[in-house]
Every structure is written in C-alpha cells, then in structure tokens.
Write a protein that holds these residues in place. Sequence first.
Motif, PDB file in Angstrom:
ATOM      1  N   ALA A 140       0.828  -1.203   0.000  1.00 13.72           N
ATOM      2  CA  ALA A 140       0.000   0.000   0.000  1.00 13.72           C
ATOM      3  C   ALA A 140       0.860   1.249   0.000  1.00 13.72           C
ATOM      4  O   ALA A 140       1.900   1.306   0.672  1.00 13.72           O
ATOM      5  CB  ALA A 140      -0.933   0.006   1.216  1.00 13.72           C
ATOM      6  N   PHE A 141       0.403   2.242  -0.751  1.00  7.81           N
ATOM      7  CA  PHE A 141       0.996   3.574  -0.728  1.00  7.81           C
ATOM      8  C   PHE A 141      -0.046   4.506  -0.130  1.00  7.81           C
ATOM      9  O   PHE A 141      -1.210   4.529  -0.574  1.00  7.81           O
ATOM     10  CB  PHE A 141       1.374   4.035  -2.133  1.00  7.81           C
ATOM     11  CG  PHE A 141       1.827   5.465  -2.184  1.00  7.81           C
ATOM     12  CD1 PHE A 141       3.084   5.831  -1.741  1.00  7.81           C
ATOM     13  CD2 PHE A 141       0.980   6.459  -2.671  1.00  7.81           C
ATOM     14  CE1 PHE A 141       3.500   7.158  -1.774  1.00  7.81           C
ATOM     15  CE2 PHE A 141       1.382   7.783  -2.717  1.00  7.81           C
ATOM     16  CZ  PHE A 141       2.648   8.127  -2.264  1.00  7.81           C
ATOM     17  N   SER A 142       0.328   5.279   0.884  1.00  6.30           N
ATOM     18  CA  SER A 142      -0.657   6.089   1.598  1.00  6.30           C
ATOM     19  C   SER A 142      -0.211   7.537   1.725  1.00  6.30           C
ATOM     20  O   SER A 142       0.983   7.854   1.718  1.00  6.30           O
ATOM     21  CB  SER A 142      -0.918   5.519   2.996  1.00  6.30           C
ATOM     22  OG  SER A 142       0.258   5.576   3.793  1.00  6.30           O
ATOM     23  N   SER A 192       3.623   0.386   2.939  1.00  6.11           N
ATOM     24  CA  SER A 192       3.499  -0.771   3.820  1.00  6.11           C
ATOM     25  C   SER A 192       3.402  -2.043   2.994  1.00  6.11           C
ATOM     26  O   SER A 192       3.003  -2.014   1.819  1.00  6.11           O
ATOM     27  CB  SER A 192       2.267  -0.645   4.728  1.00  6.11           C
ATOM     28  OG  SER A 192       1.076  -0.658   3.968  1.00  6.11           O
ATOM     29  N   ASP A 201       6.826   5.510   7.392  1.00  3.62           N
ATOM     30  CA  ASP A 201       6.151   6.787   7.182  1.00  3.62           C
ATOM     31  C   ASP A 201       7.179   7.915   7.279  1.00  3.62           C
ATOM     32  O   ASP A 201       8.052   7.894   8.151  1.00  3.62           O
ATOM     33  CB  ASP A 201       5.060   7.011   8.231  1.00  3.62           C
ATOM     34  CG  ASP A 201       4.003   5.931   8.205  1.00  3.62           C
ATOM     35  OD1 ASP A 201       3.291   5.827   7.188  1.00  3.62           O
ATOM     36  OD2 ASP A 201       3.887   5.177   9.196  1.00  3.62           O
ATOM     37  N   THR A 205     -12.244  -0.544   3.170  1.00  2.00           N
ATOM     38  CA  THR A 205     -11.576  -0.818   1.899  1.00  2.00           C
ATOM     39  C   THR A 205     -12.608  -1.089   0.818  1.00  2.00           C
ATOM     40  O   THR A 205     -13.554  -1.859   1.028  1.00  2.00           O
ATOM     41  CB  THR A 205     -10.640  -2.030   2.026  1.00  2.00           C
ATOM     42  OG1 THR A 205      -9.687  -1.797   3.075  1.00  2.00           O
ATOM     43  CG2 THR A 205      -9.889  -2.282   0.726  1.00  2.00           C
ATOM     44  N   ARG A 207      -8.470   2.639   0.220  1.00  2.00           N
ATOM     45  CA  ARG A 207      -8.684   2.402   1.647  1.00  2.00           C
ATOM     46  C   ARG A 207      -8.628   3.726   2.423  1.00  2.00           C
ATOM     47  O   ARG A 207      -7.750   4.563   2.201  1.00  2.00           O
ATOM     48  CB  ARG A 207      -7.631   1.451   2.187  1.00  2.00           C
ATOM     49  CG  ARG A 207      -7.714   1.197   3.695  1.00  2.00           C
ATOM     50  CD  ARG A 207      -6.709   0.124   4.108  1.00  2.00           C
ATOM     51  NE  ARG A 207      -7.035  -1.154   3.488  1.00  2.00           N
ATOM     52  CZ  ARG A 207      -6.165  -2.154   3.319  1.00  2.00           C
ATOM     53  NH1 ARG A 207      -4.918  -1.992   3.705  1.00  2.00           N
ATOM     54  NH2 ARG A 207      -6.541  -3.273   2.759  1.00  2.00           N
ATOM     55  N   ARG A 212      -5.472   8.279   7.141  1.00  7.06           N
ATOM     56  CA  ARG A 212      -4.792   7.971   5.888  1.00  7.06           C
ATOM     57  C   ARG A 212      -5.775   7.580   4.779  1.00  7.06           C
ATOM     58  O   ARG A 212      -6.827   6.988   5.039  1.00  7.06           O
ATOM     59  CB  ARG A 212      -3.800   6.816   6.073  1.00  7.06           C
ATOM     60  CG  ARG A 212      -2.628   7.125   6.975  1.00  7.06           C
ATOM     61  CD  ARG A 212      -1.612   6.004   6.914  1.00  7.06           C
ATOM     62  NE  ARG A 212      -0.412   6.314   7.684  1.00  7.06           N
ATOM     63  CZ  ARG A 212      -0.227   5.949   8.941  1.00  7.06           C
ATOM     64  NH1 ARG A 212      -1.155   5.244   9.556  1.00  7.06           N
ATOM     65  NH2 ARG A 212       0.884   6.266   9.577  1.00  7.06           N
ATOM     66  N   SER A 222      -5.271   5.384   1.190  1.00  6.19           N
ATOM     67  CA  SER A 222      -4.247   4.503   0.610  1.00  6.19           C
ATOM     68  C   SER A 222      -4.731   3.879  -0.691  1.00  6.19           C
ATOM     69  O   SER A 222      -5.933   3.609  -0.879  1.00  6.19           O
ATOM     70  CB  SER A 222      -3.884   3.378   1.583  1.00  6.19           C
ATOM     71  OG  SER A 222      -3.510   3.884   2.846  1.00  6.19           O
ATOM     72  N   VAL A 238      -4.106   0.379  -2.534  1.00  3.96           N
ATOM     73  CA  VAL A 238      -3.641  -0.935  -2.099  1.00  3.96           C
ATOM     74  C   VAL A 238      -3.581  -1.875  -3.290  1.00  3.96           C
ATOM     75  O   VAL A 238      -4.529  -1.939  -4.095  1.00  3.96           O
ATOM     76  CB  VAL A 238      -4.585  -1.514  -1.019  1.00  3.96           C
ATOM     77  CG1 VAL A 238      -4.077  -2.867  -0.531  1.00  3.96           C
ATOM     78  CG2 VAL A 238      -4.761  -0.547   0.132  1.00  3.96           C
TER      79      VAL A 238
END
Length: 249
Positions: free
Chosen positions: A30-32, A48, A67, A207, A217, A240, A242, A244
């Motif tokens: 995941a990029f958040s 993550s 983070d 999600t 998400r 956050r 995200s 995913v």
Amino acid sequence: MRYRITSILAASCLLAPIAVAQDGWTGEGAFSAGYTTGNTETADLGLSLKLNRKSGFWTYSGEAAADYGETDSVETKNRYFLAGEVDRQIGDKLFAFGRTSYEKDEFSGFDSRLFVGGGLGYLILEGEPTNWSVQGGPGIKIDEVRATTTLVNGAPVTTPATTEESFAFVGKSEFAHAFNDAVSLTNTTDFIYAQESTQIGNVLALTAALTDKFSARFSIDVRHDTNPPPGFEATDTATRISLVYGFGG
C-alpha cells in the motif's frame, strides 16, 4: 536519517515481487498519504507491505511499514515498523503463535522498541462474511529511551538515555467484515503491556475494490502510550487514504 527511511521504503517495494514469486505467498502493498496529530502535526507519505503463507498446520506472516513527513522542509515524521509471526494450528479454532516486532520512531521519545514473545490464539468467527480472531501471551519488551531535556521552573533538566527491559504481555484482536464482494471493514487492536509502559494501538479501515488487484482504503490509526518520556504526547492519531495492491492467492 532521511537516507535510512528511503532505504526502508525502497526495500518494501522490492520485497513485493519477490514474495509473489514464492509459491503460496499472498499479501498486499500500500501507498498512503495521511495527516498525523499528537507528537507532531504533519502531512506524511507511507509505504506498507503485508505477507502471508500457509503450509499445512503452519502460517507465516510478516509486516513492514514506513512513514515520512516534512513541514516547511523540516523533517517532522520518520517512523518504521517491522514484525514477523509464525502460527501453528492445534485445533479447529485454537492456535499457538510466536511473534517479534521492532519499531523506530524519531519523534516518539523512544529510540527503538523491541518485543519477542508468543502464546495462544482463538478463531472466534471464521468464514463469510465475518472473521474474528484473538491472541495473547507473554514475552520480553526492550525500550531504548532517548535522552530528553525539559524546563523545570525555567531551568533545563536533562533525563539521560536509558534501556528498559521488562516482562510483557502481548494481545491482539483482528476483526473483518465483508459488506459485499467490493467493500469490507476491518478493525485491528493490539497492545503490549509492561510495568514501565503499555503500548495500545487500533486501526479501523474501510476498503473498497477498484479492480481485481487494486483497492482504495480509508483508515484511522490511533497509538497510545501510558507512560511516554517527559515532553512527549501520550497519543498519536493518523488519518490515511491509501492505494492498495493485492497479490498472490
């Protein structure tokens, strides 16, 4: 410090395709983007990775998260977290587990925090649309507390760096409910209890599937420490959004 966090982020990205190549591994990356309040108030970016593999009665899982944030070109968030767990099914719903976790947060007052332990878990609900498991057991907790300086009656007072080793107890609850094939709600609560301080965390996430592999998400992450070092807040909250990517399976 920035180069270290960048290395962690890059490693997380590289691990995902390696995991997919291994037969039986599933997981998500995941990029958040988020906003954190508490010890710092900052917008931040994060990566993550979660991995899971089942082999007979055994389940292997791992997690990595990082983070990083800046405010007016000044670093205001730099945290990474690593964890690994091995589960052994010993009944229809009962399982044993061994777990280790490591956290480093530049803005928490703790230089690093390490836990190693294990115990028993139980599957309270299993199947569609709801799953719920709990687990708990003893372990060892090691906190590296950095030196801090605070003002007392107008005069600076320095608390020296210390290493706190203590007997601890870990607990975790993982709840998931699928409203339909596209939308699901999860709530994960975990804590590490020790006499010196207790860490409590809760992540609530909604999600929604975008494609077969990609999802969006929204999550709220709350972390609380019952005894933070002098001059630090007890609670941090991160909100956050995200993107995913799910792989394997």
